[in-house]
Design a protein around this motif. Structure first.
Motif, mmCIF file in Angstrom:
data_model
loop_
_atom_site.group_PDB
_atom_site.id
_atom_site.type_symbol
_atom_site.label_atom_id
_atom_site.label_comp_id
_atom_site.label_asym_id
_atom_site.label_seq_id
_atom_site.Cartn_x
_atom_site.Cartn_y
_atom_site.Cartn_z
ATOM 1 N N GLY A 112 1.319 -1.088 -0.244
ATOM 2 C CA GLY A 112 -0.234 -0.047 0.167
ATOM 3 C C GLY A 112 0.689 1.397 0.220
ATOM 4 O O GLY A 112 0.446 2.077 -0.343
ATOM 5 N N ARG A 115 0.458 4.442 -2.565
ATOM 6 C CA ARG A 115 -0.267 5.491 -2.416
ATOM 7 C C ARG A 115 0.411 6.478 -1.435
ATOM 8 O O ARG A 115 0.147 7.889 -2.110
ATOM 9 N N ALA B 81 -5.956 2.088 4.153
ATOM 10 C CA ALA B 81 -5.646 1.286 4.520
ATOM 11 C C ALA B 81 -4.082 2.019 4.944
ATOM 12 O O ALA B 81 -4.044 2.792 4.354
ATOM 13 N N ALA B 83 -1.361 3.056 4.276
ATOM 14 C CA ALA B 83 -0.036 2.907 3.055
ATOM 15 C C ALA B 83 1.066 3.553 3.070
ATOM 16 O O ALA B 83 2.185 4.369 3.076
#
Ligand SMILES: Nc1ncnc2c1ncn2[C@@H]1O[C@H](COP(=O)(O)OP(=O)(O)OP(=O)(O)O)[C@@H](O)[C@H]1O
Ligand SMILES: [Mg+2]
Lengths: 285, 324
Positions: A112, A115, B81, B83
């Motif tokens: 992730g 991002r 979420a 990151a």
């Protein structure tokens, strides 16, 4: 600050000093370098690469005595050159470095982190360019280190067969330079594939298949067109400028001219990166 | 200032955000509410340029996020979420972000202090608790001292002190004139923190405006009455078109009548009241009635509970607790 602060944070007044923020490509490169070096797995992979390179060249150098003793392999020994023995470990080393190349990008997707990364650099392509820069430099350093270590480690064994690479000879530097170039290309190829596929498992599978599995398997097929395809796979193509022993995979690519070999290998590095850049721009993070 | 115009996002067949237009003003805290899957996180990702809108536009401080010269100075975001790469330490993570904008490492230390992470800044993020992860997310959002903050469920997993800290932080930031846009499922928290609300369901805007206005628009103020003769009183009131519900036997919640009239009526009928109390609706109640048609992923438990409440209301309308 003590841990008490965690338990009872006071409302900290915002530091009024305006934070100087000025994005530059150099900054993005530094960010990527920090990312690469702040992961333990990076150091493991880099160390593995050096060890594999040194280990393989040592093993080859160590088997020279038995090759010389056995008449059936004596011819092979005659064809072997010092630089090829010293840099011979790159075929295994490239596997480790390719895994690193893929993870540099796919690791961001699986965690992730991508991002955060793309929020900081919303134009996106500089991220890939910076990753490629950092990866290329790290790979070049590690490949050079691997060769240097192999050179030193094999020197006593090679000396017995008068095979110690002569550093004054251009041919030595052609092979060493070509090896570093190939390792960098392998890493960038995996980075490009990783950017396109975004999944670690998928990218590593594809990268390792193209780099090692396909040439190893297809070499047994004697159809004309298959042989042509094999010539254009990265490892055989590297044979065009690295030379290599008669039974090494690199030797299959003797069909290509050295300059053509360089171009083919460079294409493997560049084309997936460009495709990856286009995909990165277009897709949702 | 965040401005969205006809913003739409489709994932294949699924329309996550369906042509929404809104303006988030600077100088206030805007709460972003909606059931699971309503499209809050998707909207926030589109603001950050992470997901590309299928159609429509969204700008931050006048232009698309990606077109700002120094993006992190415009918007700091905590996305849903984590990151963050779990293998990196909190400090390394913040340094990688800071490096892209040439932000000095003194600022990294500053946000670490600010979020109470100093003791664990050198530890790998993979071992962080949920709350620690949230603090790190807030730290990285604050890194460039941005003019706009987007926080997706920032208090999720925070301890009470952390919740309070976030509340004060966003208040301070808004008072300084910054834009704060945050989502949460905690209505009581939102009621305390937000000035403005944006409520969405199934990708569409259901309500928007100042918190009290949104509450008032849905549920008229109610009057709570407690009396042993609740059944009789209910019968009396029913005639006047008053909406009656009974949260428990002997207690009535009345809508469409004010406290004075209830008192007069009860007095005239000789019904003794043990309690008479005007009550304005809570944000939670308003939210529930706003979103009841927009809930996509309704839990079975919720269905069971509401059924139980209904039956309780029916029985108490005729208060015969003794006979059974
Ligand atoms: N990358 C994606 N691919 C496909 N569908 C998606 C994707 N992201 C979101 N969706 C869908 O879009 C809808 C909106 O999701 P979103 O995460 O924005 O909701 P949310 O309001 O943030 O919900 P929650 O309160 O649970 O966080 C959901 O139905 C979700 O399944
Ligand atoms: Mg969400």
């Amino acid at each position: 600050m003590s841990t008490t602060a965690v338990a009872a944070p006071v409302p900290t007044p915002l530091p009024r000093a305006v934070v100087a923020a000025r994005p530059t490509f150099g900054g993005v490169v530094r960010g990527e370098l920090t990312k690469l070096l702040s992961l333990r797995s990076t150091w493991w992979t880099l160390a593995t690469t050096v060890l594999l390179m040194t280990g393989v060249s040592l093993a080859v150098a160590g088997s020279l005595d038995s090759m010389a003793a056995d008449p059936s392999t004596a011819a092979e020994l005659a064809a072997l050159t010092g630089p090829v023995v010293v840099s011979g470990g790159f075929q295994l080393g490239m596997l480790a470095i390719a895994v690193l190349g893929a993870l540099v990008m796919t690791g961001e997707y699986s965690t992730g982190m991508i991002r955060s990364t793309l929020a900081a650099v919303p134009t996106r392509v500089p991220v890939l360019a910076a990753k490629a820069t950092v990866l290329a430099v790290a790979t070049a350093v590690v490949a050079t280190l691997g060769i240097a270590l192999s050179y030193l480690a094999t020197m006593p064994l090679l000396a017995d067969h008068d095979l110690v690479p002569r550093l004054a000879e251009a041919d030595t530097w052609r092979v060493f330079g070509g090896t570093v170039f190939f390792m960098v290309a392998a890493a960038l190829f995996a980075l490009g594939v990783g950017t396109l596929l975004r999944s670690s498992a998928g990218a590593i599978t594809v990268a390792l298949s193209v780099l090692l599995l396909l040439p190893t398997l297809l070499v047994f097929i004697t159809l004309d067109w298959v042989e042509t395809v094999v010539d254009y796979l990265p490892l055989p193509a590297s044979g065009a400028f690295l030379g290599g022993g008669e039974d090494s995979l690199s030797a299959v690519g003797d069909e290509l001219a050295p300059s053509a070999g360089v171009l083919v290998v460079a294409a493997y590095a560049i084309v997936p990166l460009i495709a990856g850049a286009l995909a990165l721009r277009r897709r949702d993070a | 200032m965040i401005e969205a115009h006809e913003l739409t996002k489709r994932y294949g067949e699924k329309t996550a955000v369906d042509g929404i237009s809104f303006t988030i003003a600077p100088g206030s805290v805007t709460g972003f509410l909606g059931p699971n899957g309503a499209g809050k996180s998707t909207t926030m990702r589109m603001i950050m340029g992470l997901d590309r809108p299928t159609s429509g536009t969204v700008t931050v401080n006048g232009r698309p996020y990606a077109e700002h010269r120094s993006p992190l100075s415009e918007v700091g975001a905590l996305l849903d979420a984590k990151a963050v790469h779990p293998g990196r330490s909190a400090r390394s993570h913040l340094r990688t972000m800071a490096a892209t904008h040439n932000i000095p490492s003194s600022r990294v230390d500053e946000v670490i202090e600010m979020t109470g992470l100093a003791a664990v800044a050198g530890k790998r993020v993979g071992g962080f608790s949920l709350g620690m992860g949230q603090r790190l997310g807030i730290a990285s959002a604050m890194l460039a001292d941005p003019r706009t903050l987007i926080l997706d469920e920032p208090v999720n997993g925070l301890d009470p002190e952390g919740v309070q800290w976030v509340r004060r932080l966003v208040r301070t930031l808004a008072d300084e004139g910054r834009t704060v846009f945050l989502s949460s499922h905690l209505m009581s928290e939102m009621a305390q923190t937000a000035d403005q609300l944006l409520v969405i369901g199934r990708g569409r805007i259901i309500a928007a405006g100042p918190v009290q206005e949104v509450i008032d628009s849905v549920s008229a103020a109610a009057v709570r009455v407690r009396t042993p003769r609740a059944g009789e009183l209910a019968d009396l009131l029913q005639a006047d078109g008053v909406t009656i519900s009974s949260p428990e036997p002997g207690t009535l919640d009345l809508r469409g009548i004010d406290a004075a009239d209830v008192g007069e009526l009860a007095c005239a009928a000789g019904i003794a009241l043990h309690e008479l109390c005007p009550r304005s609706a809570t944000l939670e109640e308003a939210y529930m009635s706003l979103t009841q048609d927009a809930v996509e992923y309704r839990s079975d438990l919720a269905a069971t509970t509401s059924a139980a409440t209904t039956s309780a209301a029916t029985t108490s309308a005729v208060p015969e607790e003794g006979s059974r």
